[in-house]
Design an enzyme around this catalytic site. Sequence first.
Site, PDB file in Angstrom:
ATOM      1  N   HIS A  15       0.821  -1.209   0.000  1.00  0.00           N
ATOM      2  CA  HIS A  15       0.000   0.000   0.000  1.00  0.00           C
ATOM      3  C   HIS A  15       0.856   1.261   0.000  1.00  0.00           C
ATOM      4  CE1 HIS A  15      -3.864  -1.994   0.290  1.00  0.00           C
ATOM      5  NE2 HIS A  15      -3.315  -2.837   1.147  1.00  0.00           N
ATOM      6  N   ARG A  24      -0.387   7.724 -10.343  1.00  0.00           N
ATOM      7  CA  ARG A  24      -1.567   6.893 -10.088  1.00  0.00           C
ATOM      8  C   ARG A  24      -2.575   7.631  -9.215  1.00  0.00           C
ATOM      9  NH1 ARG A  24      -2.838   4.845  -5.327  1.00  0.00           N
ATOM     10  NH2 ARG A  24      -4.221   3.038  -5.164  1.00  0.00           N
ATOM     11  N   GLY A  46     -12.302  -2.826  -2.985  1.00  0.00           N
ATOM     12  CA  GLY A  46     -10.893  -3.009  -2.690  1.00  0.00           C
ATOM     13  C   GLY A  46     -10.274  -1.703  -2.241  1.00  0.00           C
ATOM     14  N   GLU A 111      -9.644   0.156  -7.843  1.00  0.00           N
ATOM     15  CA  GLU A 111      -8.286   0.155  -8.350  1.00  0.00           C
ATOM     16  C   GLU A 111      -7.704  -1.248  -8.226  1.00  0.00           C
ATOM     17  OE1 GLU A 111      -5.069  -0.452  -8.866  1.00  0.00           O
ATOM     18  OE2 GLU A 111      -4.127   0.893  -7.429  1.00  0.00           O
ATOM     19  N   GLU A 120      -6.015  -8.873 -11.450  1.00  0.00           N
ATOM     20  CA  GLU A 120      -6.555  -8.806 -10.092  1.00  0.00           C
ATOM     21  C   GLU A 120      -8.068  -8.969 -10.080  1.00  0.00           C
ATOM     22  OE1 GLU A 120      -5.199  -5.502  -7.770  1.00  0.00           O
ATOM     23  OE2 GLU A 120      -3.094  -5.863  -8.246  1.00  0.00           O
TER      24      GLU A 120
END
Length: 312
Positions: A15, A24, A46, A111, A120
């Site tokens: 993280h 980002r 998420g 994300e 993912e």
Amino acid sequence: MSGYDDSAISSFDFHDSMLADRQRTEAFLQAITATVKAGDVVVDIGCGTGVLSMFAAMAGARTVYAIEREPIIDLAREIAETNGLADRIEFIQASSDEVELPELADVVVSETIGSVGLDEGIMTWALDARRRLATPDAAFIPSEVTVRGALVDVPRDFESISRWSDRLLTLDFSALRRIAINNVMWAEISPAAVMSEPSTLIRGVMGDESLDFETVDAFVRKNGTVHGLGVWFTAALAPGITISNAPPNGVPSWDQGLLPVDVPFAVERGDHVSIEVAASYDGSQWDWGVGEQRLSTRDGVLTRHDPGPTPK
């Protein structure tokens, strides 16, 4: 005396790298600010440290449902309280496909974009949210994820595969080569390694029930050796706002992917090579072809990702 558990520091590193990735984080802030209107209900799938949920609250959302299955959600709750935003964010520790909400969302944010876009499981979560958690005209951030790629010359990355062809202290470990060659490898691909014009290979629109696949006739633009396909993503976050880990990678929280060939081969400028890539909807299985060579994660062992159930 308890054993050492590195899960906390691994989670922190993961993280921390995302929050430190300014391109980002700022791209998502711009997209959320452009999309979320005062009074909107937002779902963040998420949520991690809760940064996107807090952006949505700052943009005027009435309620944000921040969904996260990992223990990091406790830290996200604390961060929201520290920033005076906890009154508009409801944190829910669960997988999003297990959640029932009291109201439908006007905006869905996620994300869960992997280094090769789909890995993912973002399409799975988005489709479930479209069906159960969102209004019919809800906006999705991102709205679309494409997998792009090109032929690449990456001898150093391929070395981790080719070394298993040799004996190790007289022992034959060639079975490991089969696993390595039939999996997505993570790499940092330089622009100098790209040998053909990048092309869109897979297109996924959030909430659609299928993916679009393209077979590309790649034009080789320089002499070299093809070790596989370099693959990366481009995500449309909002009109005029995109994010990508294409070479040169400006978003360091993501790697890029290498889909290797079985046998590297020489090419010359002006050659044409057919390339194609397919993936399962949940991003857990990949098939690819480069010229006459065909490989598949079904012949290897995929260990990097647990996408959860595929929607029915």
